[in-house]
Design a protein around this motif. Structure first.
Motif, mmCIF file in Angstrom:
data_model
loop_
_atom_site.group_PDB
_atom_site.id
_atom_site.type_symbol
_atom_site.label_atom_id
_atom_site.label_comp_id
_atom_site.label_asym_id
_atom_site.label_seq_id
_atom_site.Cartn_x
_atom_site.Cartn_y
_atom_site.Cartn_z
ATOM 1 N N SER A 158 0.749 -1.358 0.088
ATOM 2 C CA SER A 158 -0.018 -0.052 -0.138
ATOM 3 C C SER A 158 0.835 1.269 0.059
ATOM 4 C CB SER A 158 -1.045 0.029 1.290
ATOM 5 O OG SER A 158 -1.773 1.070 1.408
ATOM 6 N N GLU A 159 1.887 1.262 0.824
ATOM 7 C CA GLU A 159 2.914 2.455 0.940
ATOM 8 C C GLU A 159 3.501 2.492 -0.524
ATOM 9 O OE1 GLU A 159 4.357 5.670 2.243
ATOM 10 O OE2 GLU A 159 2.992 4.576 3.366
ATOM 11 N N ARG A 160 4.088 1.478 -1.015
ATOM 12 C CA ARG A 160 4.680 1.562 -2.310
ATOM 13 C C ARG A 160 3.813 2.206 -3.592
ATOM 14 N NH1 ARG A 160 7.252 -3.977 -3.905
ATOM 15 N NH2 ARG A 160 7.587 -2.887 -5.803
ATOM 16 N N PHE A 161 2.559 1.707 -3.369
ATOM 17 C CA PHE A 161 1.333 2.107 -4.421
ATOM 18 C C PHE A 161 1.191 3.440 -4.133
ATOM 19 C CE2 PHE A 161 -3.038 2.745 -5.620
ATOM 20 C CZ PHE A 161 -3.046 2.392 -7.088
ATOM 21 N N ARG A 162 0.965 4.088 -2.848
ATOM 22 C CA ARG A 162 0.978 5.458 -2.746
ATOM 23 C C ARG A 162 1.931 6.230 -3.227
ATOM 24 N NH1 ARG A 162 0.484 5.138 2.684
ATOM 25 N NH2 ARG A 162 -1.603 4.482 2.443
ATOM 26 N N HIS A 179 4.238 9.387 -9.877
ATOM 27 C CA HIS A 179 3.718 9.261 -11.301
ATOM 28 C C HIS A 179 2.427 9.730 -11.494
ATOM 29 C CE1 HIS A 179 7.244 6.470 -10.781
ATOM 30 N NE2 HIS A 179 7.722 6.909 -11.946
ATOM 31 N N PRO A 180 1.956 10.845 -11.395
ATOM 32 C CA PRO A 180 0.509 11.331 -11.416
ATOM 33 C C PRO A 180 -0.074 10.882 -12.679
ATOM 34 C CG PRO A 180 1.841 13.034 -11.294
ATOM 35 C CD PRO A 180 2.909 12.011 -11.349
ATOM 36 N N GLY A 181 0.451 10.866 -13.906
ATOM 37 C CA GLY A 181 -0.236 10.791 -15.030
ATOM 38 C C GLY A 181 -0.130 9.496 -15.682
#
Length: 96
Positions: A82-86, A92-94
């Motif tokens: 979850s932390e890595r995904f966050r 990498h917002p786009g």
């Protein structure tokens, strides 16, 4: 014809019968509690205790082998993912 003496005698006999049935009920209750219910409770307690001890042991951490340890490992990995995904979403917002 029924007279008052017969009614009085019948009531006395009914009283004796009620007292005798009460005494029998008290004795039977004692017998059932002492000789049936106590051994039954002891037997049931023994039948339930062994499986519950096994379940209880699985709910306590024991350095790797219990169900509790497995849940802890899964939770730790899930929190890390979850932390890595966050972090990925923030950095990498786009990308989606």
């Amino acid at each position: 014809m029924i007279d008052l003496r017969h009614v009085g005698s019948a009531l006395i006999y009914l009283g004796y019968l009620a007292a005798a049935l009460t005494a029998i009920g008290i004795v039977m209750r004692w017998v059932v509690l002492r000789w049936v219910m106590r051994p039954l409770k002891t037997w049931l307690r023994e039948q339930i205790k062994a499986p519950l001890e096994g379940v209880h042991a699985e709910m306590l951490p024991n350095h790797g082998g219990s169900l509790r340890d497995a849940v802890n490992r899964i939770e730790t990995r899930q929190n890390a993912m979850s932390e890595r995904f966050r972090d990925h979403i923030i950095n990498h917002p786009g990308a989606s």
